[in-house]
Scaffold this motif. Structure first.
Motif, PDB file in Angstrom:
ATOM      1  N   GLU A  53     -28.991  22.578  -8.707  1.00 43.80           N
ATOM      2  CA  GLU A  53     -28.111  22.993  -7.476  1.00 43.80           C
ATOM      3  C   GLU A  53     -27.036  21.845  -7.305  1.00 43.80           C
ATOM      4  N   ALA A  54     -27.128  20.524  -7.474  1.00 41.25           N
ATOM      5  CA  ALA A  54     -26.140  19.561  -7.403  1.00 41.25           C
ATOM      6  C   ALA A  54     -25.219  19.845  -8.358  1.00 41.25           C
ATOM      7  N   ALA A  55     -25.555  20.165  -9.717  1.00 41.12           N
ATOM      8  CA  ALA A  55     -24.393  20.556 -10.733  1.00 41.12           C
ATOM      9  C   ALA A  55     -23.658  21.761 -10.260  1.00 41.12           C
ATOM     10  N   LEU A  56     -24.218  22.602  -9.828  1.00 44.48           N
ATOM     11  CA  LEU A  56     -23.649  23.959  -9.371  1.00 44.48           C
ATOM     12  C   LEU A  56     -22.646  23.653  -7.962  1.00 44.48           C
ATOM     13  N   ALA A  57     -23.122  23.061  -7.163  1.00 41.55           N
ATOM     14  CA  ALA A  57     -22.464  22.488  -5.844  1.00 41.55           C
ATOM     15  C   ALA A  57     -21.086  21.694  -6.468  1.00 41.55           C
ATOM     16  N   GLY A  58     -21.436  20.762  -7.042  1.00 39.19           N
ATOM     17  CA  GLY A  58     -20.111  19.898  -7.810  1.00 39.19           C
ATOM     18  C   GLY A  58     -19.067  20.835  -8.459  1.00 39.19           C
ATOM     19  N   HIS A  59     -19.695  21.407  -9.219  1.00 31.28           N
ATOM     20  CA  HIS A  59     -18.638  22.414 -10.141  1.00 31.28           C
ATOM     21  C   HIS A  59     -18.211  23.526  -9.376  1.00 31.28           C
ATOM     22  N   LEU A  60     -18.459  24.119  -8.537  1.00 35.24           N
ATOM     23  CA  LEU A  60     -17.702  25.102  -7.598  1.00 35.24           C
ATOM     24  C   LEU A  60     -16.695  24.354  -6.621  1.00 35.24           C
ATOM     25  N   GLY A  61     -17.310  23.150  -6.101  1.00 31.06           N
ATOM     26  CA  GLY A  61     -16.617  22.384  -5.328  1.00 31.06           C
ATOM     27  C   GLY A  61     -15.186  22.095  -5.825  1.00 31.06           C
ATOM     28  N   ASN A  62     -15.079  21.739  -7.353  1.00 32.29           N
ATOM     29  CA  ASN A  62     -13.960  21.284  -8.118  1.00 32.29           C
ATOM     30  C   ASN A  62     -13.173  22.660  -8.391  1.00 32.29           C
ATOM     31  N   LYS A  63     -13.890  23.643  -8.660  1.00 35.07           N
ATOM     32  CA  LYS A  63     -13.261  24.722  -8.998  1.00 35.07           C
ATOM     33  C   LYS A  63     -12.404  25.563  -7.767  1.00 35.07           C
ATOM     34  N   LEU A  64     -13.219  25.407  -6.669  1.00 32.07           N
ATOM     35  CA  LEU A  64     -12.494  26.197  -5.607  1.00 32.07           C
ATOM     36  C   LEU A  64     -11.524  25.126  -4.415  1.00 32.07           C
ATOM     37  N   SER A  65     -11.544  23.905  -4.932  1.00 33.14           N
ATOM     38  CA  SER A  65     -10.663  22.811  -4.128  1.00 33.14           C
ATOM     39  C   SER A  65      -9.068  23.126  -4.294  1.00 33.14           C
ATOM     40  N   MET A  66      -8.625  22.531  -3.125  1.00 33.13           N
ATOM     41  CA  MET A  66      -7.150  22.595  -3.138  1.00 33.13           C
ATOM     42  C   MET A  66      -6.877  21.263  -2.416  1.00 33.13           C
ATOM     43  N   THR A  67      -5.386  21.115  -2.349  1.00 37.02           N
ATOM     44  CA  THR A  67      -4.899  19.630  -1.776  1.00 37.02           C
ATOM     45  C   THR A  67      -5.615  19.407  -0.520  1.00 37.02           C
ATOM     46  N   CYS A  68      -5.595  20.496   0.495  1.00 39.77           N
ATOM     47  CA  CYS A  68      -5.983  20.302   1.874  1.00 39.77           C
ATOM     48  C   CYS A  68      -7.584  20.616   2.042  1.00 39.77           C
ATOM     49  N   LEU A  69      -8.142  20.817   0.727  1.00 36.96           N
ATOM     50  CA  LEU A  69      -9.575  21.290   0.869  1.00 36.96           C
ATOM     51  C   LEU A  69     -10.203  20.634  -0.222  1.00 36.96           C
ATOM     52  N   PRO A  70     -10.739  19.400  -0.096  1.00 30.47           N
ATOM     53  CA  PRO A  70     -11.271  18.448  -1.258  1.00 30.47           C
ATOM     54  C   PRO A  70     -12.430  18.884  -1.600  1.00 30.47           C
ATOM     55  N   GLY A  71     -12.385  19.057  -3.180  1.00 35.48           N
ATOM     56  CA  GLY A  71     -13.704  19.420  -3.859  1.00 35.48           C
ATOM     57  C   GLY A  71     -15.034  18.874  -3.414  1.00 35.48           C
ATOM     58  N   SER A  72     -14.992  17.443  -2.814  1.00 39.56           N
ATOM     59  CA  SER A  72     -16.293  16.888  -2.433  1.00 39.56           C
ATOM     60  C   SER A  72     -16.818  17.139  -1.286  1.00 39.56           C
ATOM     61  N   SER A  73     -15.929  17.764  -0.307  1.00 38.50           N
ATOM     62  CA  SER A  73     -16.234  18.556   1.089  1.00 38.50           C
ATOM     63  C   SER A  73     -16.759  19.805   0.709  1.00 38.50           C
TER      64      SER A  73
END
Length: 348
Positions: free
Chosen positions: A115-135
């Motif tokens: 779950e942690a790996a999937l959450a981090g990977h999706l965060g990175n894939k879907l992030s943009m400048t005003c929507l950080p991957g960590s959030s």
């Protein structure tokens, strides 16, 4: 752009090392999985140096570790064999392609749960400048923590892709590179947010998934477990669509409305259905359990269970009065052409 990325050097993160060293629960879970810094696979010991783990975004990763504590367990590897298998696959890949070490450490090997790996990977894939991957990663992880049904569905989807798609060589490749799988998991979180009244965030995730993966699933749509979106490019699923368990859908498929109806206006796909590439199913119509819809078909009326519909407009193989009944579950066999023998001799 803020993302969960790692640097090879650990010298610059002494405070972060102290935090992790005090997190005994984290280390017990990690130690059980990696046996210090190496892992035996068969009779060969893989030499992956986890001591080099560090991060350029220390706070974000530490927060993700903290959030994932409810998923940790002193004997996590014995409890989650699928996650252990994925770690083994990741280490093999790093042995084969050392240049991917940092990427795999970031995406897989720094995490102690699927779950942690999937959450981090999706965060990175879907992030943009005003929507950080960590959030975004925190949003995904909280959804996984909150709903056991999502955690179960993630695993069933992974197994579905591995078992049905001959192009899928490993579970870890599915998580990292199969955008159909990733799109479905992001949708599960968006749907959870939608049902809780958090429509703005759900719609943002839908939009980012559409932009990043070319898959457009309205957060209101209901999707079962064991679902395969094969290739996935161009898949569109409307707000009131329902997809059952163990369904396989190819690329460029539309589960849409007719354009003139409101309310409950999208298709309902039963368990075990196979929907071929380029198919369009329009309106609030039922596709019965175990049915198959041939590639390029346009379906406007009900498809009975265990039958095959092909053509534009779609017709039942054998006719509506006496349709040919399927004996196997088409979504599992992935057989797209078995109906040809039941058609006329002029089919080419």
């Amino acid at each position: 752009m803020t993302s969960l990325t790692f640097s090879p050097s650990i010298q610059e993160s002494s405070s972060f090392r102290c935090k992790l060293s005090n997190n005994k629960k984290f280390h017990r879970g990690m130690a059980a999985c990696i046996e210090g810094s190496t892992l035996k696979v068969g009779t060969r010991r893989l030499s992956f140096n986890m001591d080099r783990f560090s991060t350029t975004n220390q706070t974000a990763v530490y927060q993700l570790v903290e959030l994932s504590k409810p998923l940790q367990h002193p004997r996590i590897c014995e409890r989650d064999e699928l996650w252990l298998k994925m770690r083994e696959e990741a280490m093999r890949d790093v042995e084969q392609e050392p240049m991917l070490e940092t990427y795999y450490r970031n995406a897989i090997l720094s995490h102690d749960s699927l779950e942690a790996a999937l959450a981090g990977h999706l965060g990175n894939k879907l992030s943009m400048t005003c929507l950080p991957g960590s959030s975004l990663a925190r949003v995904f992880l909280w959804a996984f923590l909150e709903e056991s049904t999502i955690r179960s569905a993630v695993r069933e989807d992974l197994k579905a892709v591995k078992e049905r798609d001959p192009a899928c060589v490993s579970y870890v490749q599915c998580l990292l590179n199969f955008k159909g799988f990733l799109a479905v998991q992001a949708h599960r979180v968006a749907h959870s947010l939608w049902t809780k009244g958090r429509a703005p965030l759900a719609l943002v995730i839908q939009n980012r998934v559409s932009e990043a993966f070319a898959v457009d699933i309205h957060p209101g749509a209901r999707v079962g477990k064991g679902v395969l979106l094969d290739h996935a490019t161009g898949v569109v699923i409307g707000e009131t669509a329902v997809i059952g368990d163990n369904v396989s859908i190819l690329h460029n498929v539309t589960l849409g409305g007719t354009g003139k109806a409101g309310g409950d206006r999208h298709p309902k796909i039963g368990d075990g259905v196979l929907v071929g590439a380029g198919t369009h199913i329009l309106g609030n119509v039922q596709v019965g359990a175990g049915a198959k819809v041939g590639a390029g078909s346009v379906v406007l009326k009900e498809v009975p269970a265990r039958t095959t519909a092909v053509g534009n407009p779609a017709r039942l193989v054998g006719g509506r009065d006496n349709p040919v009944k399927l004996t196997n579950i088409p979504s599992l066999t992935m057989d797209h052409t078995s109906f040809v023998s039941d058609c006329s001799d002029d089919v080419v």
